[in-house]
Design a protein around this motif. Sequence first.
Motif, short mmCIF file in Angstrom:
data_model
loop_
_atom_site.label_atom_id
_atom_site.label_comp_id
_atom_site.label_asym_id
_atom_site.label_seq_id
_atom_site.Cartn_x
_atom_site.Cartn_y
_atom_site.Cartn_z
N ARG A 218 32.67 27.58 34.83
CA ARG A 218 31.97 26.37 34.47
C ARG A 218 32.83 25.39 33.68
NH1 ARG A 218 25.91 26.60 32.37
NH2 ARG A 218 26.69 26.62 30.26
N ILE A 219 33.83 25.88 32.93
CA ILE A 219 34.54 24.94 32.08
C ILE A 219 36.00 24.73 32.44
CG2 ILE A 219 33.06 25.30 30.07
CD1 ILE A 219 35.56 26.90 29.04
N ALA A 220 36.58 25.64 33.22
CA ALA A 220 38.03 25.53 33.46
C ALA A 220 38.32 24.67 34.69
CB ALA A 220 38.63 26.91 33.62
N ASP A 221 39.51 24.03 34.67
CA ASP A 221 39.97 23.32 35.85
C ASP A 221 40.71 24.29 36.78
OD1 ASP A 221 39.17 20.82 34.71
OD2 ASP A 221 40.91 20.98 33.39
N LYS A 222 41.58 25.08 36.14
CA LYS A 222 42.32 26.07 36.90
C LYS A 222 42.09 27.43 36.27
CE LYS A 222 45.99 23.24 38.75
NZ LYS A 222 47.41 22.91 38.65
N VAL A 223 42.39 28.47 37.01
CA VAL A 223 42.16 29.80 36.47
C VAL A 223 43.28 30.74 36.89
CG1 VAL A 223 40.71 30.56 38.40
CG2 VAL A 223 40.43 31.62 36.17
N SER A 224 43.64 31.65 35.98
CA SER A 224 44.58 32.72 36.31
C SER A 224 43.89 34.04 36.06
CB SER A 224 45.82 32.64 35.42
OG SER A 224 46.54 31.47 35.71
N VAL A 225 44.13 35.00 36.95
CA VAL A 225 43.50 36.32 36.80
C VAL A 225 44.56 37.33 36.43
CG1 VAL A 225 42.11 38.07 37.93
CG2 VAL A 225 41.79 35.67 38.53
N LEU A 226 44.36 38.02 35.31
CA LEU A 226 45.31 39.03 34.85
C LEU A 226 44.75 40.41 35.15
CD1 LEU A 226 46.63 38.19 31.27
CD2 LEU A 226 47.99 38.60 33.30
N HIS A 227 45.62 41.27 35.64
CA HIS A 227 45.22 42.65 35.89
C HIS A 227 46.38 43.55 35.50
CE1 HIS A 227 43.29 46.08 37.54
NE2 HIS A 227 44.03 46.16 38.63
N HIS A 228 46.19 44.40 34.48
CA HIS A 228 47.25 45.28 33.98
C HIS A 228 48.56 44.55 33.76
CE1 HIS A 228 44.61 48.55 34.24
NE2 HIS A 228 44.67 48.74 35.54
N GLY A 229 48.51 43.37 33.18
CA GLY A 229 49.73 42.65 32.85
C GLY A 229 50.32 41.83 33.98
N ASP A 230 49.74 41.93 35.17
CA ASP A 230 50.22 41.11 36.28
C ASP A 230 49.26 39.96 36.51
OD1 ASP A 230 52.56 42.50 37.29
OD2 ASP A 230 51.17 44.15 37.67
N LEU A 231 49.84 38.80 36.79
CA LEU A 231 49.01 37.65 37.14
C LEU A 231 48.74 37.75 38.65
CD1 LEU A 231 49.85 34.30 35.45
CD2 LEU A 231 48.02 34.68 37.08
N VAL A 232 47.57 38.24 39.02
CA VAL A 232 47.36 38.56 40.43
C VAL A 232 46.92 37.35 41.24
CG1 VAL A 232 46.89 40.99 40.07
CG2 VAL A 232 45.02 39.37 39.92
N GLU A 233 46.34 36.36 40.58
CA GLU A 233 45.89 35.21 41.34
C GLU A 233 45.75 34.01 40.42
OE1 GLU A 233 42.81 36.16 43.97
OE2 GLU A 233 42.78 34.18 44.90
N HIS A 234 46.11 32.83 40.93
CA HIS A 234 45.84 31.65 40.14
C HIS A 234 45.67 30.46 41.04
CE1 HIS A 234 49.91 29.79 40.31
NE2 HIS A 234 50.21 31.02 40.65
N GLY A 235 44.98 29.46 40.52
CA GLY A 235 44.73 28.28 41.31
C GLY A 235 43.54 27.51 40.76
#
Lengths: 570, 316
Positions: free
Chosen positions: A240-257
């Motif tokens: 609801r509030i972010a323009d972009k998002v990054s997803v962290l999983h066990h220290g890895d950035l698995v997805e962003h956009g």
Amino acid sequence: MSATHVNSHPAREKAVVFNATAPRLSIRNYSLAYATSNGPVKALNNINLEIAPGETHGLVGESGSGKSSMAWSIMRYLPSNAIEKHGAIRLAGQELLEMSPRQMIDIRGQRISMVFQDPSTSLNPTMRIGEQISEVLMAHRGLTKAEARAEAEAALARTGITRPKEMLDRYPHEASGGEKQRVVIATAFACEPELIIFDEPTTALDILTARQILDLFNRLREETHVSALYISHDLGLVSRIADKVSVLHHGDLVEHGPVNEVFNNPQDSYTKRLISAVPHPDRWLGVAKPETSAPLLSLDKVSVRYSPLTFKEKVLKAKPDEDQIFWGAKDVSLSVRPGELLGIVGESGSGKSTIAKALTGLNDFTGAVKFGDISVKGRKEISRDYRRKVQIVFQHPDASLNPRQTIGTILSRPLHLYDVVPAAEIKNRVRELLELVRLPAEYADRLPHQLSGGEKQRVAIARAFAAEPELVICDEVTAALDVSVQASVTELLVNLQKDTGTACIFITHDLNLIRQIAHRIAVMQHGRLVDLFDREDAQAEDRNPYTRALLDAVPVQVSLGVYETEQNDE
Amino acid sequence: MTIGYLFRRLLSILLVLVIVTFAVFAITAVLPGNAAIMILGEYATPDAVAALEKQLHLDLPWYMQYLSWVSGVIHGDFGMSLRLSLPVSDVVGEAFVNSAVLAGTALVLVTIIAIPLGAIAAVSRGKVMDLLLAVFSYMGSALPEFVTATLLLVVFAAPKTGVFPAGGFTAPWVSIPDFLAHVVLPAVTLGLVLMAHISRQVRSEMSEVLSSDFIRAARLKGLNEKRVIWRHALPNSLAPAVAVISLDIGYLLGGIIVVEEIFAWPGLGRLLIYALENRDLPVIQAVTLLLATVYALSNFLSDVIIAILDPRVRYA
């Protein structure tokens, strides 16, 4: 995005060469590990992340994903055992990794500031609120005490605090949770920073307060064009509030956009699982609605009084002054049908846990409780038979499981206590119980601290079901768990209900979750039952205004439905 | 803190003191072994005993004895010292002032040294400084007063090389340098144990405060370390230290008896020992009652200070 407003302070203009085209924050190939006695433990792995001026960037992940480490790395506030292998963290083009501690002191609070999770612990309890805001202005902008105080008052006013001048002279404990978070936000915005890191800023707040804080953040962001890193485990909120998002999983950035792309069309399997685990009111998970409407349990005007009897009442038997009494719950009447799942929702202090405690004999109460053919009019009348039939699961398994007993011992106690099975059978039964909550049989010999949070909660659930109850009260059982674990625990409960036909009272503050599993929902506010409705009627016109406000305050914007099949993975 | 609370606290102190008067009176006057015989010795003639009994009102029933003593106490009349032939209030009053000067000096010394030491130990946790301070504290609390006193006397008050007098007293209003020279050794002896105690307390409290969220928040606001430690952390660590200091007042009052005897300091402790040796009952009663009053009042005072230090504490 205009940068002029941000840079309007003369003291800052000398220090910062501002480049409007460069990203505010840029993290390149950054890796972090912590040295432990078992060798280095990876916390962040090759992170690349950029935040443009004015952008709000959501960072989502579950506990242990490294999202807090990310914040400490940017703030250069790492513990001494941190090992930074390689990478760069740049603020408006300036390398933060090369800054001296002295230089970082000037950057913190002035160019990067932080808003923390729990405002009640992040404010100094023995200092007046005014001083806690103005000290930042004095340290970074060289204001005098009087100037800083005036500026602090203006900062508080901008956050929508109604009497900012009075607030300056208060101590933190004299302000409400929402007011305290406004103070923290006012402090963070005080020096008009370029970047603000929000670390779960609404998690510790009530639904309606959280909503107001989010609105405030949106407004301040418009006004100041600040960039923000918004750390949260709550995907609905981030969407609801972010323009972009990054997803962290066990220290890895698995997805962003961009936020819509990631949530509507996730590419990574972990992101998919995370999104599908987010509760959504339209996705029904519960068991079939019970056919009978004859109640299993009914409460008639149950009240719990928290203020002790006064001298006048005790000795003089005087009629109590109703305004002076604090009621944990007041005149609550409701019923639960066999096999039904009744949800109780409300904000903290609404009395939902008070009712749970009264029903299990942990609180004294007045009024009448009828359970089958057992009738109870107070704590002392609660019998062993009743206790067996009504079991409770608490929010924190860490606190409800004895840390010095093995899981086997913990599960065998209700079996002994209520003679559920003959003594020789107990061992087998413990194994069956573990199987029931999908834990391996070897866990019987383990101690609670050797289990994960979700596993511990499963043990607590198994213990409740060990007594073969007719009603299980679940008091915020998923609140302390991660989203994906929360989903699997909820699913487990529903399955147990399906298999055993046990009725359930599910207490929660999560409205989306409860609408997935409850047949009927009770809403409590200030100790009173204000609404009780069938789940289908949640959006009905004649809903109580408070219910409406709660429902409106909750974001349900994550696109869902496509990934349901993934939900059973663990 | 409400007026009602203060009133109730003072009332409870009064109750404590009433109980203390009972205890003091019972132990010194009612227990077996007639006081007159104890004073005169076992070879006293019955006439002499009877005369003394009359003088001490021992011929009256016990409750009458108690009432007459208490009514005297309320009027500030503690009777006459049996040995010194002076009013007890005069003897005890002067000794009390002397002791208060010594205990006060020790207490000030402890407070201004122990609190910063504890803070420094907490800040340098796990480093050499912390270790040194830990060793100092353990030694301080392990050694009883008579040992430290002897050591201090040997080192600092040896006949030829000593810098301080080995004993005696000069009132500060007579000569301040002279007073300071006399007060150093007894005050240090008295304060050493407390310093150890209080600095450990401040250290553990401060370590906990330093790992709290609001200290992290203060640092991340970009405040310098000096302000974080002394303005944010220390005030939050003091309230428990004050609680310990007030409990330690009891210890201090016990220590004073030993220390005054060693350093020939004419205070309550010495007076009490003298009175005990000579069975000067009115003096024993007055001193004991006075010590109990001081202890009760200092506990009350510490609660007030804690409420001032921590705005969350609200007595009602």
